[in-house]
Scaffold this motif. Structure first.
Motif, PDB file in Angstrom:
ATOM      1  N   ASP A 159      72.260  53.927 -45.840  1.00  0.00           N
ATOM      2  CA  ASP A 159      72.700  52.532 -45.728  1.00  0.00           C
ATOM      3  C   ASP A 159      73.903  52.465 -44.787  1.00  0.00           C
ATOM      4  OD1 ASP A 159      73.652  49.931 -46.058  1.00  0.00           O
ATOM      5  OD2 ASP A 159      73.259  49.905 -48.221  1.00  0.00           O
ATOM      6  N   ARG A 160      73.628  52.229 -43.495  1.00  0.00           N
ATOM      7  CA  ARG A 160      74.702  52.215 -42.507  1.00  0.00           C
ATOM      8  C   ARG A 160      75.735  51.131 -42.803  1.00  0.00           C
ATOM      9  NH1 ARG A 160      74.059  54.295 -37.391  1.00  0.00           N
ATOM     10  NH2 ARG A 160      72.470  55.557 -38.394  1.00  0.00           N
ATOM     11  N   LYS A 161      75.296  50.009 -43.336  1.00  0.00           N
ATOM     12  CA  LYS A 161      76.235  48.927 -43.657  1.00  0.00           C
ATOM     13  C   LYS A 161      77.190  49.359 -44.767  1.00  0.00           C
ATOM     14  CE  LYS A 161      76.385  44.031 -44.951  1.00  0.00           C
ATOM     15  NZ  LYS A 161      75.556  42.830 -45.286  1.00  0.00           N
ATOM     16  N   GLU A 162      76.651  50.010 -45.792  1.00  0.00           N
ATOM     17  CA  GLU A 162      77.499  50.476 -46.884  1.00  0.00           C
ATOM     18  C   GLU A 162      78.428  51.591 -46.414  1.00  0.00           C
ATOM     19  OE1 GLU A 162      79.059  50.690 -50.760  1.00  0.00           O
ATOM     20  OE2 GLU A 162      77.894  49.157 -49.694  1.00  0.00           O
ATOM     21  N   TYR A 163      77.931  52.439 -45.529  1.00  0.00           N
ATOM     22  CA  TYR A 163      78.752  53.503 -44.948  1.00  0.00           C
ATOM     23  C   TYR A 163      79.986  52.915 -44.276  1.00  0.00           C
ATOM     24  CZ  TYR A 163      79.922  57.114 -41.418  1.00  0.00           C
ATOM     25  OH  TYR A 163      80.558  58.008 -40.598  1.00  0.00           O
ATOM     26  N   ARG A 164      79.786  51.874 -43.484  1.00  0.00           N
ATOM     27  CA  ARG A 164      80.922  51.245 -42.807  1.00  0.00           C
ATOM     28  C   ARG A 164      81.848  50.547 -43.805  1.00  0.00           C
ATOM     29  NH1 ARG A 164      77.243  48.835 -37.825  1.00  0.00           N
ATOM     30  NH2 ARG A 164      76.887  50.848 -36.814  1.00  0.00           N
ATOM     31  N   ALA A 165      81.263  50.019 -44.854  1.00  0.00           N
ATOM     32  CA  ALA A 165      82.094  49.369 -45.876  1.00  0.00           C
ATOM     33  C   ALA A 165      83.007  50.382 -46.562  1.00  0.00           C
ATOM     34  CB  ALA A 165      81.201  48.676 -46.909  1.00  0.00           C
ATOM     35  N   ARG A 166      82.492  51.590 -46.813  1.00  0.00           N
ATOM     36  CA  ARG A 166      83.321  52.618 -47.447  1.00  0.00           C
ATOM     37  C   ARG A 166      84.446  53.051 -46.505  1.00  0.00           C
ATOM     38  NH1 ARG A 166      80.850  50.944 -50.814  1.00  0.00           N
ATOM     39  NH2 ARG A 166      82.874  49.897 -50.925  1.00  0.00           N
ATOM     40  N   LYS A 167      84.190  53.050 -45.205  1.00  0.00           N
ATOM     41  CA  LYS A 167      85.251  53.399 -44.272  1.00  0.00           C
ATOM     42  C   LYS A 167      86.293  52.292 -44.172  1.00  0.00           C
ATOM     43  CE  LYS A 167      83.329  55.087 -40.565  1.00  0.00           C
ATOM     44  NZ  LYS A 167      83.325  55.977 -39.382  1.00  0.00           N
ATOM     45  N   ARG A 168      85.846  51.064 -44.298  1.00  0.00           N
ATOM     46  CA  ARG A 168      86.817  49.968 -44.362  1.00  0.00           C
ATOM     47  C   ARG A 168      87.658  50.079 -45.632  1.00  0.00           C
ATOM     48  NH1 ARG A 168      82.489  47.066 -42.063  1.00  0.00           N
ATOM     49  NH2 ARG A 168      81.784  46.333 -44.099  1.00  0.00           N
ATOM     50  N   GLN A 169      87.033  50.613 -46.703  1.00  0.00           N
ATOM     51  CA  GLN A 169      87.780  50.838 -47.948  1.00  0.00           C
ATOM     52  C   GLN A 169      88.889  51.865 -47.728  1.00  0.00           C
ATOM     53  OE1 GLN A 169      85.263  51.634 -51.356  1.00  0.00           O
ATOM     54  NE2 GLN A 169      86.895  52.697 -52.463  1.00  0.00           N
ATOM     55  N   VAL A 170      88.596  52.920 -46.974  1.00  0.00           N
ATOM     56  CA  VAL A 170      89.617  53.912 -46.641  1.00  0.00           C
ATOM     57  C   VAL A 170      90.750  53.259 -45.860  1.00  0.00           C
ATOM     58  CG1 VAL A 170      90.123  56.014 -45.338  1.00  0.00           C
ATOM     59  CG2 VAL A 170      87.978  55.838 -46.629  1.00  0.00           C
ATOM     60  N   ALA A 171      90.379  52.465 -44.851  1.00  0.00           N
ATOM     61  CA  ALA A 171      91.389  51.812 -44.018  1.00  0.00           C
ATOM     62  C   ALA A 171      92.264  50.873 -44.844  1.00  0.00           C
ATOM     63  CB  ALA A 171      90.707  51.043 -42.881  1.00  0.00           C
ATOM     64  N   ALA A 172      91.645  50.126 -45.764  1.00  0.00           N
ATOM     65  CA  ALA A 172      92.404  49.192 -46.601  1.00  0.00           C
ATOM     66  C   ALA A 172      93.359  49.945 -47.528  1.00  0.00           C
ATOM     67  CB  ALA A 172      91.448  48.329 -47.406  1.00  0.00           C
ATOM     68  N   PHE A 173      92.896  51.064 -48.085  1.00  0.00           N
ATOM     69  CA  PHE A 173      93.770  51.837 -48.958  1.00  0.00           C
ATOM     70  C   PHE A 173      94.983  52.364 -48.189  1.00  0.00           C
ATOM     71  CE2 PHE A 173      95.383  55.806 -50.610  1.00  0.00           C
ATOM     72  CZ  PHE A 173      95.609  55.500 -51.936  1.00  0.00           C
TER      73      PHE A 173
END
Length: 562
Positions: A411-425
């Motif tokens: 799931d490429r969309k979810e993959y990018r969402a998890r990376k945005r989660q890293v950035a937000a943290f």
């Protein structure tokens, strides 16, 4: 360099009266090193690299005026007067450059704000640790006593492959090792976890595990003492230009010696005839021939893809079929978040700090393997890493490659969402430590372990390959020393790099030297090496990095890298 020149690389037989040809797969540090030493020894070489840059894992990328330096945290061999430095001088790695040295190795801070600083000077370190925890005087003094002893040891065996060492070289090695044999044996036999658990102070119990930024798990005391002692002497510094700067300097040295690098050239297979490697075939179907082939890329790819698994034996099978899948044998993969900041950052902070996270914070980091986050102020390491008046911070944590690989595949969309989660943290964490900082953050660029795998091909996205002091260590040592970096049943072929000689850039560079020493004997050449004339080199400047790639185009929109 262009694909074709006035040579006979496309001919099965070399032109009469010309030197032997050597093809190298991969323009990482090991591949460039092999090319340099082979050129110095009178061979003609050609390197094929699938990427657009040299360096492999020793790399960087850019965005909006920031340089994201990915690899080097400290480099063994930055001070003159030892064999490691000689290797780098022979490869031109330091030509025209200055070095940055810090007075501390790392700082560790817990969730409550208590911290411990690992100074490189044994006396300063001892005084600080006793101030942190007077009750732990016994283990503190034991550690600093051993550190003082290591500062008097000069042991960098990177010049000659073990079976080829002369009587004089063996005698010199013994003169260094024998007086310190009990020290080496004891510190190599004492796991850091066991030693750290002798401290009464809970912070020190965790901090000692994280001297190397995060806990590599399974390491004994010896590498910590060795590297901190090297740092004390300025021999574990940071070269101007950083990771890609190092690779570019070695590339410049190689090209100056007459070598050729072809980028965007992925090797698909090693050509073999009558049990001898005779060349390579690229993805585009073109074939190039040589009298010797050296693979300096991912070991598993070399054995099972480029050679189809036809040339294995007990040692190779143990490394690349058994140990490579065993937990704890490979260095963990890493998630990286580079943060571009308007204005200064960390003037009062250590250049490198491991933050021990609460369970709640750690749970917010996708795929995290440990409850910690490393924050390094990279703009203090070298000039040119951030635009004038700006700063760049590198935040990292050990992470599970399988988590990111499966996510990106499914799931490429979810993959990018998890990376945005890293950035937000990372944004929240830095703001919490420095109120008002979030408004000055201009970008966050995240690279996952899947990114590393895509760009370098390294198995499981591991930057350092085999973990030292694991079961793989002895097997790899025999591959270098006994098998001479060859595969069973295949002549005219060698392997170099961290998948043969263990991780670390000086080790990667030395495998190129060793591989060349071995192949010189096969090809009837005299191994030769000399230092680059660094005094004549142009002073280093960021323009020497050349055209820098960004990661995927969408990263510029979403701020989360590849």
């Amino acid at each position: 360099m262009a694909d074709d020149g006035p040579t006979d690389w496309n001919d099965r037989e070399r032109a009469p009266g010309t030197p032997p040809r050597v093809i190298v797969i991969g323009a990482g540090v090991a591949g460039l090193s092999t090319g340099c030493y082979a050129q110095m020894s009178g061979a003609r070489t050609r390197i094929f690299e699938k990427h657009v840059l040299p360096g492999g894992c020793c790399t960087a990328w850019s965005r909006d005026g920031y340089l994201f330096d990915y690899c080097i945290e400290w480099l063994i061999g930055t001070a003159p007067g030892n064999d490691a430095h000689q290797v780098w001088r022979e490869l031109g790695a330091f030509d025209g450059k200055t070095m940055t040295n810090f007075d501390l190795f790392n700082k560790v801070e817990d969730a409550s704000g208590r911290s411990v600083t690992f100074y490189n000077d044994p006396d300063r370190l001892e005084a600080h640790l006793l101030e942190v925890s007077p009750a732990d005087s016994a283990p503190v003094r034991a550690f600093t006593r051993d550190l003082r002893r290591f500062t008097g040891i000069d042991l960098y065996p990177f010049l000659t492959a073990p079976p080829l060492r002369t009587v004089r070289e063996r005698a010199a090695l013994l003169r260094t090792v024998l007086p310190a044999f009990r020290l080496f044996w004891r510190t190599a036999a004492t796991p850091m976890h066991t030693f750290a658990d002798t401290f009464q102070d809970p912070l020190l119990r965790q901090a000692f595990r994280n001297i190397f930024f995060q806990d590599p798990e399974g390491f004994p005391l010896l590498p910590y003492l060795f590297n901190m002692a090297a740092a004390h002497h300025g021999n574990a510094g940071f070269p101007q230009g950083g990771s890609l700067g190092l690779a570019r300097s070695v590339e410049e040295r190689y090209l100056g010696l007459g070598g050729t690098v072809t980028y965007r050239a992925r090797a698909e297979k090693v050509l073999v005839e009558d049990g001898r490697a005779i060349g390579v075939e690229l993805r585009n179907g073109r074939r190039y021939f040589a009298e010797h082939v050296v693979s300096a890329c991912d070991g598993h790819t070399t054995v099972y893809k480029l050679l189809g698994g036809r040339y294995t034996g007990p040692r190779i099978e143990r490394l690349y079929s058994d140990l490579i899948e065993r937990p704890g044998t490979l260095f963990p993969a890493v998630v990286s978040a580079f943060v571009g900041i308007r204005g200064p950052f960390g003037e009062e902070e250590a250049h490198s700090t491991t933050h021990l996270l609460s369970a709640e914070d750690a749970a917010e980091l996708p795929g995290a393997l440990q409850n910690s986050l490393v924050v390094q102020v990279r703009s203090r390491y070298s000039d040119g890493f951030a635009p004038p008046g700006h700063s760049v911070v590198h935040c990292t944590y050990f992470s599970d490659f399988a988590y990111w690989k499966e996510l990106r595949t499914r799931d490429r969309k979810e993959y990018r969402a998890r990376k945005r989660q890293v950035a937000a943290f990372v944004r929240r964490f830095l703001e919490r430590r420095t109120p008002g900082l979030a408004g000055r953050i201009e970008l966050v660029d995240v690279a996952s372990p899947a990114t590393m795998h895509r760009y370098t091909g390294n198995h499981d996205g591991s930057i350092l390959a085999w973990k030292a002091f694991s079961d793989a260590d002895d097997v790899a040592a025999r591959l270098v020393g006994k098998d001479r970096m060859r595969l069973p049943g295949l002549s005219g072929f060698s392997m170099a790099g961290q998948w043969v000689g263990m991780g670390g850039l000086i080790r990667a560079a030395s495998t190129g030297r060793f591989a060349t020493q071995y192949l010189c004997r096969e090809l009837g050449l005299e191994f030769r090496a000399w230092e680059s004339d660094g005094t004549a080199a142009e002073p280093w400047h960021p323009g020497k990095l050349g055209q820098l790639p960004q990661l995927d185009r969408w990263s510029a929109r979403e701020g989360t890298g590849s």
